[in-house]
Design a protein around this motif. Structure first.
Motif, PDB file in Angstrom:
ATOM      1  N   ASN A   1       5.400  -2.190  -2.549  1.00 15.35           N
ATOM      2  CA  ASN A   1       4.581  -3.224  -3.531  1.00 15.35           C
ATOM      3  C   ASN A   1       4.865  -4.536  -2.864  1.00 15.35           C
ATOM      4  O   ASN A   1       3.824  -5.424  -3.063  1.00 15.35           O
ATOM      5  N   LEU A   2       5.959  -4.897  -2.353  1.00 16.67           N
ATOM      6  CA  LEU A   2       6.240  -6.291  -1.922  1.00 16.67           C
ATOM      7  C   LEU A   2       5.406  -6.710  -0.788  1.00 16.67           C
ATOM      8  O   LEU A   2       4.720  -7.770  -0.656  1.00 16.67           O
ATOM      9  N   LYS A   3       5.230  -5.596   0.214  1.00 20.34           N
ATOM     10  CA  LYS A   3       4.454  -5.690   1.278  1.00 20.34           C
ATOM     11  C   LYS A   3       3.004  -5.994   1.154  1.00 20.34           C
ATOM     12  O   LYS A   3       2.121  -6.877   1.535  1.00 20.34           O
ATOM     13  N   GLN A   4       2.457  -5.255  -0.020  1.00 21.74           N
ATOM     14  CA  GLN A   4       1.110  -5.330  -0.642  1.00 21.74           C
ATOM     15  C   GLN A   4       0.912  -6.750  -1.293  1.00 21.74           C
ATOM     16  O   GLN A   4       0.027  -7.612  -0.957  1.00 21.74           O
ATOM     17  N   PHE A   5       1.843  -7.163  -2.000  1.00 23.43           N
ATOM     18  CA  PHE A   5       1.742  -8.499  -2.661  1.00 23.43           C
ATOM     19  C   PHE A   5       1.841  -9.606  -1.584  1.00 23.43           C
ATOM     20  O   PHE A   5       1.166 -10.575  -1.719  1.00 23.43           O
ATOM     21  N   LEU A   6       2.583  -9.665  -0.653  1.00 23.34           N
ATOM     22  CA  LEU A   6       2.572 -10.858   0.472  1.00 23.34           C
ATOM     23  C   LEU A   6       1.214 -10.573   1.259  1.00 23.34           C
ATOM     24  O   LEU A   6       0.925 -11.857   1.512  1.00 23.34           O
ATOM     25  N   LEU A   7       0.835  -9.431   1.506  1.00 26.85           N
ATOM     26  CA  LEU A   7      -0.709  -9.271   2.117  1.00 26.85           C
ATOM     27  C   LEU A   7      -1.666  -9.933   1.319  1.00 26.85           C
ATOM     28  O   LEU A   7      -2.291 -10.843   1.738  1.00 26.85           O
ATOM     29  N   VAL A   8      -1.535  -9.637   0.043  1.00 29.12           N
ATOM     30  CA  VAL A   8      -2.770 -10.313  -0.935  1.00 29.12           C
ATOM     31  C   VAL A   8      -2.329 -12.043  -1.067  1.00 29.12           C
ATOM     32  O   VAL A   8      -3.382 -12.636  -0.769  1.00 29.12           O
TER      33      VAL A   8
END
Length: 523
Positions: free
Chosen positions: A15-22
């Motif tokens: 989830n953290l990786k997705q958030f940082l990507l967004v």
């Protein structure tokens, strides 16, 4: 136990990786709009939608957008920031037309869209009502950003923002009633509906007012900017969650709390420096959340499903534009006739066309229960209409403002403000040099040279200001407004300071405000 812990850690990391990507993509696009001059012609929120559409076109899905994500995480800070910055003095002047637009306008919008879909698209009336309720909430973020950039009137901005803040709550309340109809749980007796409406709105106003005033008086007891800033953040989310838990409207609660803290609490409980810190914090947070929300709106589009529902979307767009015209022009004329609001046709035209739909509409559509067979059609219709309003209406608002001659002299005013700010700052430096003793180790020649340099720069600034005012006489009115605002701010800050020192039990109304309004009326 260890396995469960490992899985949860892996989920958090993903989830953290997705958030940082967004976040990386959205902030890159927002930054690009400030660096490349051509992109400045497009509000950065609309640019984010376009980039999101590009990602959706190549089937890159950054994250799944859910109603809980929008309503519980993204919506409270956006509502609070708008309410915090909305001046009660301006809102009060146009409270009647704003309430008409936000309450009666929502009913007209829901009824018009539902009737059109039922008659010409063959959509069942219960489903059509849900589409109408979802699309009755306006989202003026892109348009108001454009207003500020182009120097449109503050009244026009207040009308658009005020309507949006209140009709978001009305739309959510209406949707919560209407969603029960297709599920067979609705009680359509008029007394029950009115009673439930009053209870939902009343709980929202009550909780928002209680927490708003509570924090306002609490911050009188100390002067800790970071704590006061944190309290406003707790207030935004706390009001929303508590109000929803009690069965009220979290949207109305947050708007109420934000208005109280922005117009009352920030005056009696915060010194000027703290107010600036808190305001800048909320500007950052609003920019941060908007950057994510508008990118994800574009990224969620399913082009195949949109294509299957183009006819329904077209009918909905036509009905929505027509019903908004009826509401804005009709209710505006009624307000002008009854309370002399004096909203001109040009302003009403911008309010009509600038009624964009956004995150609240999408959140409501996504929250339709899965058991309803028409859920996908509702979502596709709402997404299609939101996309139309953002891209077509959003990108044509600037030409409309230009055609109606509503673009102000913002760049000219900004130049004037910067010149006067430099003049004030250098005046204070010169006063310091003249009133303080020469520091040890500083030669007299250098001291005199610095003084002469400052005086020369002040003369240059004064000449530049005089030339600017001579070339643009309309700046005189702006200069008077700035001067009056400074006087009012000093008076209000003095009352707030006396309240904090215990020399007053309550903050007094600014005397100058009444005096200035009286002089305007007499003239």
């Amino acid at each position: 136990m260890v396995l469960e812990s490992g899985l949860s850690e892996a989920g958090i990391e993903q989830n953290l990786k997705q958030f940082l990507l967004v976040l990386s993509v959205s902030l890159s696009v927002a930054t690009l709009s400030q660096i490349v001059s051509w992109f400045r012609q497009i509000p950065y929120t609309l640019l984010l939608v376009i980039v999101g559409l590009g990602l959706a076109f190549v089937d890159v899905r950054l994250v799944n957008l859910s109603p809980e994500l929008i309503l519980s995480i993204f919506l409270p800070p956006l509502l609070f920031e708008a309410a915090w910055n909305l001046k009660w003095s301006r809102l009060k002047r146009d409270l009647v037309p704003i309430c008409l637009y936000a309450i009666v306008g929502v009913i007209i919008s829901i009824a018009g869209v539902a009737f059109s879909l039922d008659q010409w698209a063959g959509v069942p009336i219960a489903t059509a009502l849900l589409v109408g309720a979802s699309l009755s909430a306006t989202d003026p973020i892109s348009v108001t950003a454009l207003f500020r950039e182009l120097g449109a009137s503050k009244r026009l901005t207040t009308l658009l923002e005020g309507e949006s803040l209140f009709n978001d709550g009305m739309a959510v309340v209406a949707f919560s009633f209407l969603v029960a109809i297709p599920l067979g749980r609705a009680n359509l007796e008029l007394p029950v509906i009115i009673g439930s409406f009053i209870a939902v709105v009343g709980i929202g106003i009550g909780v928002g007012g209680l927490i708003g005033y509570g924090i306002s008086y609490l911050t009188q007891r100390f002067d800790l900017p970071l704590v006061e800033q944190s309290l406003t953040l707790v207030a935004a989310y706390g009001i929303y969650l508590l109000t929803e838990e009690l069965g009220g409207s979290g949207v109305i609660g947050v708007v109420t709390g934000g208005l109280i803290l922005g117009n009352f609490g920030s005056r009696i409980g915060m010194n000027p420096r703290t107010r600036i810190i808190v305001t800048e914090f909320w500007e950052f947070l609003a920019f941060f959340v908007n950057s994510i929300v508008f990118l994800l709106i574009g990224d969620q589009i399913e082009f195949a499903i949109l294509g299957e529902n183009l006819g329904t979307i077209a009918i909905t767009i036509a009905a929505m534009i027509a019903t908004r015209a009826i509401a804005i022009y009709g209710l505006g004329s009624f307000s002008n006739w009854t309370v002399r609001s004096e909203i001109p046709w040009s302003d009403r035209t911008v309010l009509w066309w600038g009624g964009l739909r956004g995150s609240v509409s999408i959140a409501l559509a996504l929250s339709v229960p899965v058991v309803l067979s028409e859920r996908e059609e509702i979502i596709a219709t709402v997404f299609g209409v939101v996309l139309f309003t953002l891209l077509v209406q959003g990108l044509t608002t600037k030409p409309l403002l230009q055609a109606l001659n509503l673009i102000g002299d913002q760049s000219l005013r900004q130049e004037y403000v910067e010149l006067t700010a430099r003049q004030v700052a250098l005046d204070r430096v010169l006063d310091h040099l003249q009133q303080s003793d020469r520091p040890p180790g500083i030669e007299e020649d250098l001291y005199r040279y610095q003084t002469a340099l400052l005086r020369g720069e002040l003369e240059r600034l004064q000449t530049a200001l005089e030339k600017l005012q001579a070339k643009h006489p309309n700046l005189q009115e702006f200069a008077v407004e700035q001067f009056q605002s400074e006087l009012l701010a000093i008076e209000a800050d003095t009352y707030a300071e006396l309240v904090r020192l215990g020399r007053l039990n309550r903050e007094l109304s600014p005397f100058l405000q009444t005096a200035l309004e009286g002089s305007v009326t007499d003239s």
